[in-house]
Design a protein around this motif. Structure first.
Motif, PDB file in Angstrom:
ATOM      1  N   ILE A   5       0.848  -1.183   0.000  1.00  0.00           N
ATOM      2  CA  ILE A   5       0.000   0.000   0.000  1.00  0.00           C
ATOM      3  C   ILE A   5       0.884   1.233   0.000  1.00  0.00           C
ATOM      4  N   GLY A   6       0.819   2.002  -1.071  1.00  0.00           N
ATOM      5  CA  GLY A   6       1.554   3.257  -1.118  1.00  0.00           C
ATOM      6  C   GLY A   6       0.776   4.337  -0.380  1.00  0.00           C
ATOM      7  N   TYR A   7       1.389   4.930   0.646  1.00  0.00           N
ATOM      8  CA  TYR A   7       0.665   5.891   1.489  1.00  0.00           C
ATOM      9  C   TYR A   7       1.504   7.140   1.690  1.00  0.00           C
ATOM     10  N   ASP A   8       0.893   8.311   1.409  1.00  0.00           N
ATOM     11  CA  ASP A   8       1.638   9.567   1.559  1.00  0.00           C
ATOM     12  C   ASP A   8       0.914  10.586   2.437  1.00  0.00           C
ATOM     13  N   GLY A   9      -0.111  10.133   3.167  1.00  0.00           N
ATOM     14  CA  GLY A   9      -0.812  11.022   4.071  1.00  0.00           C
ATOM     15  C   GLY A   9      -1.822  11.927   3.409  1.00  0.00           C
ATOM     16  N   SER A  10      -1.990  11.833   2.098  1.00  0.00           N
ATOM     17  CA  SER A  10      -2.928  12.693   1.383  1.00  0.00           C
ATOM     18  C   SER A  10      -4.354  12.188   1.556  1.00  0.00           C
ATOM     19  N   GLU A  11      -5.306  13.045   1.220  1.00  0.00           N
ATOM     20  CA  GLU A  11      -6.717  12.653   1.305  1.00  0.00           C
ATOM     21  C   GLU A  11      -7.008  11.467   0.398  1.00  0.00           C
ATOM     22  N   SER A  12      -6.401  11.456  -0.779  1.00  0.00           N
ATOM     23  CA  SER A  12      -6.593  10.350  -1.704  1.00  0.00           C
ATOM     24  C   SER A  12      -6.081   9.046  -1.116  1.00  0.00           C
ATOM     25  N   ALA A  13      -4.934   9.097  -0.454  1.00  0.00           N
ATOM     26  CA  ALA A  13      -4.379   7.890   0.160  1.00  0.00           C
ATOM     27  C   ALA A  13      -5.270   7.380   1.281  1.00  0.00           C
ATOM     28  N   ASP A  14      -5.916   8.286   2.014  1.00  0.00           N
ATOM     29  CA  ASP A  14      -6.811   7.871   3.097  1.00  0.00           C
ATOM     30  C   ASP A  14      -8.020   7.105   2.575  1.00  0.00           C
ATOM     31  N   MET A  15      -8.388   7.341   1.307  1.00  0.00           N
ATOM     32  CA  MET A  15      -9.514   6.619   0.720  1.00  0.00           C
ATOM     33  C   MET A  15      -9.204   5.138   0.537  1.00  0.00           C
ATOM     34  N   VAL A  16      -7.932   4.799   0.526  1.00  0.00           N
ATOM     35  CA  VAL A  16      -7.513   3.425   0.269  1.00  0.00           C
ATOM     36  C   VAL A  16      -8.151   2.455   1.256  1.00  0.00           C
ATOM     37  N   PHE A  17      -8.195   2.835   2.516  1.00  0.00           N
ATOM     38  CA  PHE A  17      -8.598   1.887   3.555  1.00  0.00           C
ATOM     39  C   PHE A  17     -10.068   1.491   3.418  1.00  0.00           C
ATOM     40  N   ALA A  18     -10.948   2.465   3.196  1.00  0.00           N
ATOM     41  CA  ALA A  18     -12.361   2.141   2.990  1.00  0.00           C
ATOM     42  C   ALA A  18     -12.552   1.358   1.702  1.00  0.00           C
ATOM     43  N   ASP A  19     -11.780   1.724   0.662  1.00  0.00           N
ATOM     44  CA  ASP A  19     -11.904   1.021  -0.615  1.00  0.00           C
ATOM     45  C   ASP A  19     -11.513  -0.446  -0.487  1.00  0.00           C
ATOM     46  N   LEU A  20     -10.483  -0.741   0.299  1.00  0.00           N
ATOM     47  CA  LEU A  20     -10.023  -2.115   0.421  1.00  0.00           C
ATOM     48  C   LEU A  20     -11.069  -3.019   1.077  1.00  0.00           C
ATOM     49  N   LYS A  21     -11.999  -2.430   1.817  1.00  0.00           N
ATOM     50  CA  LYS A  21     -13.083  -3.226   2.390  1.00  0.00           C
ATOM     51  C   LYS A  21     -14.014  -3.744   1.291  1.00  0.00           C
ATOM     52  N   LYS A  22     -13.941  -3.101   0.115  1.00  0.00           N
ATOM     53  CA  LYS A  22     -14.777  -3.526  -1.016  1.00  0.00           C
ATOM     54  C   LYS A  22     -13.957  -4.220  -2.090  1.00  0.00           C
ATOM     55  N   ALA A  23     -12.743  -4.664  -1.725  1.00  0.00           N
ATOM     56  CA  ALA A  23     -11.855  -5.303  -2.709  1.00  0.00           C
ATOM     57  C   ALA A  23     -11.827  -6.817  -2.582  1.00  0.00           C
ATOM     58  N   GLY A  24     -12.568  -7.380  -1.624  1.00  0.00           N
ATOM     59  CA  GLY A  24     -12.656  -8.830  -1.503  1.00  0.00           C
ATOM     60  C   GLY A  24     -11.379  -9.506  -1.060  1.00  0.00           C
ATOM     61  N   LEU A  25     -10.544  -8.808  -0.306  1.00  0.00           N
ATOM     62  CA  LEU A  25      -9.261  -9.385   0.107  1.00  0.00           C
ATOM     63  C   LEU A  25      -9.452 -10.360   1.270  1.00  0.00           C
ATOM     64  N   PRO A  26      -8.679 -11.441   1.286  1.00  0.00           N
ATOM     65  CA  PRO A  26      -8.876 -12.485   2.307  1.00  0.00           C
ATOM     66  C   PRO A  26      -8.366 -12.073   3.681  1.00  0.00           C
TER      67      PRO A  26
END
Length: 318
Positions: A5-26
């Motif tokens: 996970i590439g994370y730089d503290g930006s607002e866009s990067a913060d969206m990653v965490f909620a999105d991953l809940k909809k990515a079907g990851l095990p």
């Protein structure tokens, strides 16, 4: 599964965490949260120094100032990884999570880090911190999506006023091995009940005239491609629908005529999709490589939702 996970503290990067809940990851996922300190351009102090250097032409003295800020840049990156790791653990308490700090050019550093990790997936925001102020960091996400050796998920938010309905996923199907891999990738994930998948095939029947005009020797190859494509697409749609329905996904098929890029983008917006899965790699012909490459690049750039560019891991691990 291993993800970077590439994370730089930006607002866009913060969206990653909620999105991953909809990515079907095990549940059994190993995640590395990575921040990249660009020693020349990341720090606000460095940005000001670069701008001042350009304006005053006192390049030597200001480059020295840039170098003295390297420690601050690394410190910022360490803060970002700590924040990112904490957020991942909050969203996914069962994951094994660690953090890493790197220095260099963000796109190439993250690609190399994913190779070393043998990651299955790189996850990045579509926007981020830029050299001067906060601008679209499309060049970074597009570069990673184009050149990584594993799958890449470029995240865009699709928040629905606090609601959390089951994911809606679009898969682009054109009969190529890459499209088959995209369907397979969706089928390998762990999805919540009610998840919907829409397989979309677009018939752009006649090849672009300018290709035939500029590359007359390619005409036979192009004609052969379109003769066999229809049957391959039909077989793949039938197979994909059966397999995804079998594992409990609500699968539908849509066939349209027109430009694949425009139709996939429009349907994602109309259907309020959470993500688009597209394949890109290991094509049977150079024409497929040209055609699907242009589609995946346009979708990564312009989609209103997250986009996952799927690659087979066999190439990376062999």
């Amino acid at each position: 599964m291993k993800i970077l996970i590439g994370y730089d503290g930006s607002e866009s990067a913060d969206m990653v965490f909620a999105d991953l809940k909809k990515a079907g990851l095990p549940t059994q996922t190993e995640a590395v949260v990575a921040s990249v300190g660009d020693l020349m351009m990341s720090s606000p102090t460095v940005q000001a120094a670069v701008v001042q250097a350009v304006g005053s032409r006192r390049v030597a003295s200001h480059l020295k100032q840039v170098q003295t800020n390297a420690a601050k840049v690394i410190e910022e990156a360490q803060e970002y990884t700590a924040q990112g790791k904490k957020r991942v653990q909050e969203f996914f308490p069962d994951w094994h999570v660690r953090s890493e700090v790197f220095t260099g050019s963000p796109a190439w550093v993250l690609i190399d880090a994913a190779d070393n990790l043998k990651a299955d997936l790189i996850v990045v925001g579509s926007q981020g911190r830029s050299a001067i102020g906060r601008l679209f960091l499309g060049s970074v996400s597009k570069r990673i999506a184009a050149d990584a050796n594993c799958s890449v998920r470029v995240v865009r938010s699709n928040v629905q006023n606090g609601l959390d309905p089951p994911p809606r996923i679009i898969v682009g199907v054109d009969g190529s091995p890459a499209a088959e891999q995209a369907i397979y990738a969706v089928g390998q994930r762990v999805w919540q009940d009610g998840t919907e998948v829409r397989l979309i095939a677009v018939d752009d029947a006649a090849p672009p005239a300018y290709v035939s005009l500029r590359l007359p020797r390619a005409s036979a190859m192009i004609d052969s491609y379109f003769l066999t494509r229809e049957s391959r697409v039909s077989e793949m749609l039938e197979w994909g629908s059966e397999e995804l329905n079998h594992i409990g996904l609500k699968t539908s098929i849509l066939r349209e005529d027109g430009d694949p890029k425009n139709i996939l983008l429009a349907e994602a917006k109309k259907w309020n999709a959470d993500s688009i899965f597209v394949g890109t790699r290991d094509f049977k012909s150079s024409f497929e490589r040209f055609r699907l490459g242009s589609v995946s690049t346009a979708i990564v750039t312009n989609a209103s939702c997250s986009v996952e560019v799927v690659r087979s891991m066999e190439t990376l691990h062999n």
